[in-house]
Design an enzyme around this catalytic site. Structure first.
Site, PDB file in Angstrom:
ATOM      1  N   ASN A   1       0.839  -1.213   0.000  1.00  0.00           N
ATOM      2  CA  ASN A   1       0.000   0.000   0.000  1.00  0.00           C
ATOM      3  C   ASN A   1       0.870   1.256   0.000  1.00  0.00           C
ATOM      4  O   ASN A   1       0.541   2.238  -0.662  1.00  0.00           O
ATOM      5  CB  ASN A   1      -0.947   0.003   1.205  1.00  0.00           C
ATOM      6  CG  ASN A   1      -2.212  -0.793   0.921  1.00  0.00           C
ATOM      7  OD1 ASN A   1      -3.033  -0.380   0.097  1.00  0.00           O
ATOM      8  ND2 ASN A   1      -2.355  -1.935   1.565  1.00  0.00           N
TER       9      ASN A   1
ATOM     10  N   ARG B   1      -0.029  -2.146  14.894  1.00  0.00           N
ATOM     11  CA  ARG B   1      -0.083  -1.746  16.302  1.00  0.00           C
ATOM     12  C   ARG B   1      -1.286  -0.840  16.485  1.00  0.00           C
ATOM     13  O   ARG B   1      -1.685  -0.152  15.546  1.00  0.00           O
ATOM     14  CB  ARG B   1       1.169  -0.935  16.700  1.00  0.00           C
ATOM     15  CG  ARG B   1       2.465  -1.700  16.714  1.00  0.00           C
ATOM     16  CD  ARG B   1       2.504  -2.870  17.658  1.00  0.00           C
ATOM     17  NE  ARG B   1       2.222  -2.575  19.054  1.00  0.00           N
ATOM     18  CZ  ARG B   1       3.152  -2.432  19.994  1.00  0.00           C
ATOM     19  NH1 ARG B   1       4.420  -2.527  19.681  1.00  0.00           N
ATOM     20  NH2 ARG B   1       2.810  -2.195  21.235  1.00  0.00           N
TER      21      ARG B   1
ATOM     22  N   HIS C   1      -8.237  -0.978   5.910  1.00  0.00           N
ATOM     23  CA  HIS C   1      -8.590  -2.241   6.544  1.00  0.00           C
ATOM     24  C   HIS C   1      -9.199  -3.174   5.495  1.00  0.00           C
ATOM     25  O   HIS C   1     -10.042  -2.757   4.700  1.00  0.00           O
ATOM     26  CB  HIS C   1      -9.591  -1.979   7.672  1.00  0.00           C
ATOM     27  CG  HIS C   1      -9.974  -3.221   8.409  1.00  0.00           C
ATOM     28  ND1 HIS C   1      -9.130  -3.823   9.325  1.00  0.00           N
ATOM     29  CD2 HIS C   1     -11.086  -4.002   8.339  1.00  0.00           C
ATOM     30  CE1 HIS C   1      -9.728  -4.917   9.796  1.00  0.00           C
ATOM     31  NE2 HIS C   1     -10.907  -5.037   9.207  1.00  0.00           N
TER      32      HIS C   1
ATOM     33  N   GLU D   1     -10.174   6.228  18.890  1.00  0.00           N
ATOM     34  CA  GLU D   1      -9.669   5.406  20.002  1.00  0.00           C
ATOM     35  C   GLU D   1     -10.127   3.960  19.913  1.00  0.00           C
ATOM     36  O   GLU D   1      -9.535   3.085  20.539  1.00  0.00           O
ATOM     37  CB  GLU D   1     -10.104   5.966  21.363  1.00  0.00           C
ATOM     38  CG  GLU D   1      -9.604   7.353  21.689  1.00  0.00           C
ATOM     39  CD  GLU D   1     -10.358   8.435  20.943  1.00  0.00           C
ATOM     40  OE1 GLU D   1     -11.536   8.188  20.566  1.00  0.00           O
ATOM     41  OE2 GLU D   1      -9.772   9.505  20.699  1.00  0.00           O
TER      42      GLU D   1
END
Ligand code: GAR
Length: 188
Positions: free
Chosen positions: A20, A93, A111, A144
């Site tokens: 990517n 991460r 994703h 978050e």
């Protein structure tokens, strides 16, 4: 002579292969591109993606694995290099809420599923197991919560009975390479 270079400076965070990243670099070289890749950070020393950065003379750093060290160093580099957007591209991460707040610039992620379906890992295996007719990829803002921020772009493909996780991953990766550049162009 004054040179006007108004392209937005983008940092890409990676952990591995970097296909990517490679597609983003390629697209950034098009005249109509509104962004340039100015910084590549990896939390893995052997990430293949670092080679693309080197080849293209983009500043690149491996930062040791401990998350707090990575984040502190990344925050400094983002400020020094006047980065306007962070792209997570296979960065495996989860960034802390503190980092997201302190960075204070948009952070986006790609994703390999049609979010909100299939958050997390092993999306292709799970798409096949669930007998989904379609799967695909999503570019979204990072907040978050894992894989939960506002969606910018999705692209979908048909999942055939003959598909296996590998064949599905290959089809979706092709779409990812288009979707990420499109998403950046859209939000700048
Ligand atoms: C891509 O398929 C990306 O969508 C996925 O990792 C791969 C990285 O490939 N990301 C995630 O699963 C994040 N949750 P790349 O290193 O060749 O770009």
């Amino acid at each position: 002579m004054v040179t006007l270079n108004s392209k937005s400076k983008v940092a890409v965070f990676i952990s591995g292969r970097g296909s990517n990243l490679k597609a983003l670099i390629k697209n950034s070289k098009l005249k109509r591109s509104k962004y340039k890749i100015s910084l590549v950070l990896s939390n893995k020393s052997n990430a293949k993606g670092l080679d693309f950065a080197k080849k293209n003379k983009i500043k690149n750093y491996f930062i040791e694995k401990k998350l707090s060290n990575f984040e502190n160093r990344a925050l400094k580099l983002i400020k020094i290099n006047k980065i306007k957007i962070i792209c997570l591209a296979g960065f495996m991460r989860i960034l802390s809420p503190n980092f997201i707040k302190k960075a204070a610039i948009p952070i986006i992620n790609i994703h390999p599923s049609l979010l909100p379906k299939l958050k997390g890992l092993n999306t292709h295996e799970r798409a096949i197991k669930a007998k989904y007719k379609f799967s695909g990829c999503t570019v979204h803002y990072v907040n978050e919560k894992l894989d939960s921020g506002k969606i910018i772009i999705q692209k979908r493909v048909r999942v055939f009975k003959s598909d296996n996780p590998k064949s599905l991953a290959k089809k979706i990766l092709k779409l990812e390479h288009k979707a990420y550049a499109e998403a950046l162009q859209k939000i700048i």
